[in-house]
Motif scaffolding. Sequence first.
Motif, PDB file in Angstrom:
ATOM      1  N   GLY A  71      22.385   5.402 -46.668  1.00  0.00           N
ATOM      2  CA  GLY A  71      21.593   5.500 -48.034  1.00  0.00           C
ATOM      3  C   GLY A  71      22.112   5.855 -49.257  1.00  0.00           C
ATOM      4  O   GLY A  71      23.276   5.355 -49.348  1.00  0.00           O
ATOM      5  N   GLY A  72      21.512   6.268 -50.430  1.00  0.00           N
ATOM      6  CA  GLY A  72      22.249   6.675 -51.620  1.00  0.00           C
ATOM      7  C   GLY A  72      21.825   5.642 -52.727  1.00  0.00           C
ATOM      8  O   GLY A  72      22.607   5.197 -53.666  1.00  0.00           O
ATOM      9  N   GLY A  73      20.850   4.711 -52.203  1.00  0.00           N
ATOM     10  CA  GLY A  73      20.463   3.583 -53.195  1.00  0.00           C
ATOM     11  C   GLY A  73      18.891   3.232 -52.901  1.00  0.00           C
ATOM     12  O   GLY A  73      18.202   3.782 -52.216  1.00  0.00           O
ATOM     13  N   SER A  74      18.561   2.215 -53.674  1.00  0.00           N
ATOM     14  CA  SER A  74      17.089   1.756 -53.617  1.00  0.00           C
ATOM     15  C   SER A  74      17.052   0.923 -52.281  1.00  0.00           C
ATOM     16  O   SER A  74      17.913   0.480 -51.681  1.00  0.00           O
ATOM     17  CB  SER A  74      16.768   0.970 -54.919  1.00  0.00           C
ATOM     18  OG  SER A  74      17.648  -0.246 -55.103  1.00  0.00           O
ATOM     19  N   ASN A  75      15.841   0.855 -52.038  1.00  0.00           N
ATOM     20  CA  ASN A  75      15.492  -0.281 -50.757  1.00  0.00           C
ATOM     21  C   ASN A  75      14.147  -0.987 -50.991  1.00  0.00           C
ATOM     22  O   ASN A  75      13.992  -1.977 -51.123  1.00  0.00           O
ATOM     23  CB  ASN A  75      15.676   0.463 -49.506  1.00  0.00           C
ATOM     24  CG  ASN A  75      15.820  -0.645 -48.378  1.00  0.00           C
ATOM     25  OD1 ASN A  75      15.995  -1.583 -48.517  1.00  0.00           O
ATOM     26  ND2 ASN A  75      15.635  -0.185 -47.301  1.00  0.00           N
ATOM     27  N   GLN A  76      13.071  -0.083 -50.693  1.00  0.00           N
ATOM     28  CA  GLN A  76      11.885  -0.606 -50.699  1.00  0.00           C
ATOM     29  C   GLN A  76      11.069  -0.664 -52.382  1.00  0.00           C
ATOM     30  O   GLN A  76      10.443  -1.650 -52.573  1.00  0.00           O
ATOM     31  CB  GLN A  76      11.057   0.382 -49.924  1.00  0.00           C
ATOM     32  CG  GLN A  76      11.234   0.245 -48.466  1.00  0.00           C
ATOM     33  CD  GLN A  76      10.295   0.944 -47.620  1.00  0.00           C
ATOM     34  OE1 GLN A  76      10.560   2.185 -47.505  1.00  0.00           O
ATOM     35  NE2 GLN A  76       9.521   0.267 -46.891  1.00  0.00           N
ATOM     36  N   ASP A  77      11.578   0.284 -53.160  1.00  0.00           N
ATOM     37  CA  ASP A  77      10.871   0.228 -54.503  1.00  0.00           C
ATOM     38  C   ASP A  77      11.804   1.244 -55.258  1.00  0.00           C
ATOM     39  O   ASP A  77      11.761   2.407 -54.915  1.00  0.00           O
ATOM     40  CB  ASP A  77       9.614   0.812 -54.384  1.00  0.00           C
ATOM     41  CG  ASP A  77       9.071   0.819 -55.942  1.00  0.00           C
ATOM     42  OD1 ASP A  77       9.609   0.388 -56.929  1.00  0.00           O
ATOM     43  OD2 ASP A  77       7.706   1.287 -56.010  1.00  0.00           O
ATOM     44  N   ILE A  78      12.644   0.448 -56.158  1.00  0.00           N
ATOM     45  CA  ILE A  78      13.680   1.375 -57.011  1.00  0.00           C
ATOM     46  C   ILE A  78      12.980   2.476 -57.841  1.00  0.00           C
ATOM     47  O   ILE A  78      13.709   3.541 -57.979  1.00  0.00           O
ATOM     48  CB  ILE A  78      14.629   0.257 -57.692  1.00  0.00           C
ATOM     49  CG1 ILE A  78      15.731   1.047 -58.272  1.00  0.00           C
ATOM     50  CG2 ILE A  78      13.496  -0.290 -58.898  1.00  0.00           C
ATOM     51  CD1 ILE A  78      16.788   0.207 -58.990  1.00  0.00           C
ATOM     52  N   GLU A  79      11.822   2.204 -58.513  1.00  0.00           N
ATOM     53  CA  GLU A  79      11.281   3.148 -58.989  1.00  0.00           C
ATOM     54  C   GLU A  79      11.064   4.296 -58.201  1.00  0.00           C
ATOM     55  O   GLU A  79      11.366   5.460 -58.845  1.00  0.00           O
ATOM     56  CB  GLU A  79       9.778   2.389 -59.691  1.00  0.00           C
ATOM     57  CG  GLU A  79       8.853   3.507 -60.451  1.00  0.00           C
ATOM     58  CD  GLU A  79       7.806   2.767 -60.885  1.00  0.00           C
ATOM     59  OE1 GLU A  79       7.807   2.270 -62.133  1.00  0.00           O
ATOM     60  OE2 GLU A  79       6.855   2.371 -60.161  1.00  0.00           O
ATOM     61  N   ASP A  81      12.214   4.969 -55.271  1.00  0.00           N
ATOM     62  CA  ASP A  81      13.302   5.436 -54.633  1.00  0.00           C
ATOM     63  C   ASP A  81      14.135   6.163 -55.420  1.00  0.00           C
ATOM     64  O   ASP A  81      15.039   7.150 -54.968  1.00  0.00           O
ATOM     65  CB  ASP A  81      14.140   4.167 -53.820  1.00  0.00           C
ATOM     66  CG  ASP A  81      13.231   3.607 -52.832  1.00  0.00           C
ATOM     67  OD1 ASP A  81      12.344   3.842 -52.182  1.00  0.00           O
ATOM     68  OD2 ASP A  81      13.772   2.195 -52.608  1.00  0.00           O
ATOM     69  N   GLY A  82      14.097   5.752 -56.718  1.00  0.00           N
ATOM     70  CA  GLY A  82      15.043   6.697 -57.526  1.00  0.00           C
ATOM     71  C   GLY A  82      14.422   7.680 -58.288  1.00  0.00           C
ATOM     72  O   GLY A  82      15.021   8.547 -59.004  1.00  0.00           O
ATOM     73  N   GLY A  83      13.354   8.168 -57.742  1.00  0.00           N
ATOM     74  CA  GLY A  83      12.671   9.520 -58.122  1.00  0.00           C
ATOM     75  C   GLY A  83      11.963   9.504 -59.312  1.00  0.00           C
ATOM     76  O   GLY A  83      11.214  10.556 -59.722  1.00  0.00           O
ATOM     77  N   LEU A  84      11.375   8.247 -59.708  1.00  0.00           N
ATOM     78  CA  LEU A  84      10.205   7.993 -60.960  1.00  0.00           C
ATOM     79  C   LEU A  84       9.167   8.088 -60.387  1.00  0.00           C
ATOM     80  O   LEU A  84       8.677   7.719 -58.898  1.00  0.00           O
ATOM     81  CB  LEU A  84      10.726   6.747 -61.612  1.00  0.00           C
ATOM     82  CG  LEU A  84      11.767   6.604 -62.398  1.00  0.00           C
ATOM     83  CD1 LEU A  84      11.952   5.472 -63.168  1.00  0.00           C
ATOM     84  CD2 LEU A  84      12.223   7.580 -63.176  1.00  0.00           C
ATOM     85  N   LYS A  85       7.930   8.569 -61.116  1.00  0.00           N
ATOM     86  CA  LYS A  85       6.506   8.151 -60.698  1.00  0.00           C
ATOM     87  C   LYS A  85       6.164   6.742 -61.113  1.00  0.00           C
ATOM     88  O   LYS A  85       6.547   6.001 -61.808  1.00  0.00           O
ATOM     89  CB  LYS A  85       5.731   9.255 -61.685  1.00  0.00           C
ATOM     90  CG  LYS A  85       6.035  10.648 -61.391  1.00  0.00           C
ATOM     91  CD  LYS A  85       5.201  11.600 -61.997  1.00  0.00           C
ATOM     92  CE  LYS A  85       5.134  12.817 -61.775  1.00  0.00           C
ATOM     93  NZ  LYS A  85       6.470  13.391 -62.484  1.00  0.00           N
TER      94      LYS A  85
END
Lengths: 289, 145
Positions: A71-79, A81-85
Amino acid sequence: MRYLVIGLAAAVALAATLAAQGQAPAQGSEQERLPARLSGEFTPLAKPDIANGPVPRMPDGHPDLSGPWVGGGSNQDIEKDGGLKPGELPLLAWAKQLRDSRKEEDEPYLYCTPMSVPRTNPYPWRFVQSVTAQGLSTFYVIHENGDAGGVRKIFMDGRKHPPADDLLPTWWGHSIGRWEGDTLVIDTVGYNDKFWFDSRGTPHTTQLHTIERWTRTNFGTLVNEFTLDDPGALQHPVQLKFTARVQPPGSELMEFICAENNQYGVAADIPNIYREKGYGLEVQPPAQK
Amino acid sequence: MTPMLRMLPVALACMCAAAPARAHHSFAVEYDKAKPVEGTGVLSKVDWTNPHMRIYVDCTDDKGVVTTWNLELGSPNSVLRRGWKPSDLRPGQKVSFKGYGGRKVLTRAAADVLTLADGRSFTGASGAPDANADQYGVGAGVPIP
């Protein structure tokens, strides 16, 4: 319900059949060796008692970032996965429209092209240091699954990025790194526009510029504070955060040759839309101001 | 006894679960949860290949007609990390399987449960929704902790 009954009956009949045929039962040790449940995709992680331990350090005092990590990156949805709403990723209108029109079944990654930055999948990866007579020269990033034969290089020798006009856009771009205290900072430009950040299809342009700030916070945790900057696709830079987890001590990467026997798409009759037109943005981004 | 084949194109019990961490491709792109299949036959070929393992199972029906199923599993690395070895899957072995048929080609299925003649079995091989993970790791139906 009827089918379920048939299914159960079939299972009982199978068991009886196999028993009647005198199949030798498994050795006790074999039964113990094989777990009852075997997921299709699975990578073990270090358990909490190990993961909560202190940060291991290299002889030079810097944190040991070697992993293997998962892990440590995006996979399914960068928004997400990266902690955004939902809706917070500030995509320009054309980029949002393109993302929403893309189909998961068309991910370039499914045809064994590299994941690139910042993507990770459920397989392990490592930072690998190369030290020469001049000292630390390069960090390599090696993903077990998802590099498609390409190896990402991060130059640690103090060089700068080449002039933009001299950079041929590539899958991994041009990365330069430095230590800021215990944090490895990686600055990358020169990406092509051929990979997707996620299976949702979030696009980017060749103006993509990423800054990763990797900090190992304990034995088992590596945080990636990630700055995503792309004037061609985003209204403004955005800050994301991903977290990688370490594998149990003694774990190692295994061989993975993606193109060996890729039968993707046949079971569902999914056409390879890239065979003729190649990879890259399906639309021309609007001219920049 | 002739290996039997049972095909159950019916929705099984509720598969409500979080999707497992996504690997090379998502289950739903190629396979159809509404097309559960199962069979018993003989392993004719075992491919420890990337990006996915494949096993081929010859199933013979009551009339002697043989159907060869092309079953997709996870990657060899995932299967090995769960403790299986090449010696556990040999051509000529009798196996039974449950899985989900391909959206267009039913016999190109994702194997979800594989049971060997000695009774050993595993489930979740297809990456289909599976909430019953019992191991600490990524990809077993649990989010990264």
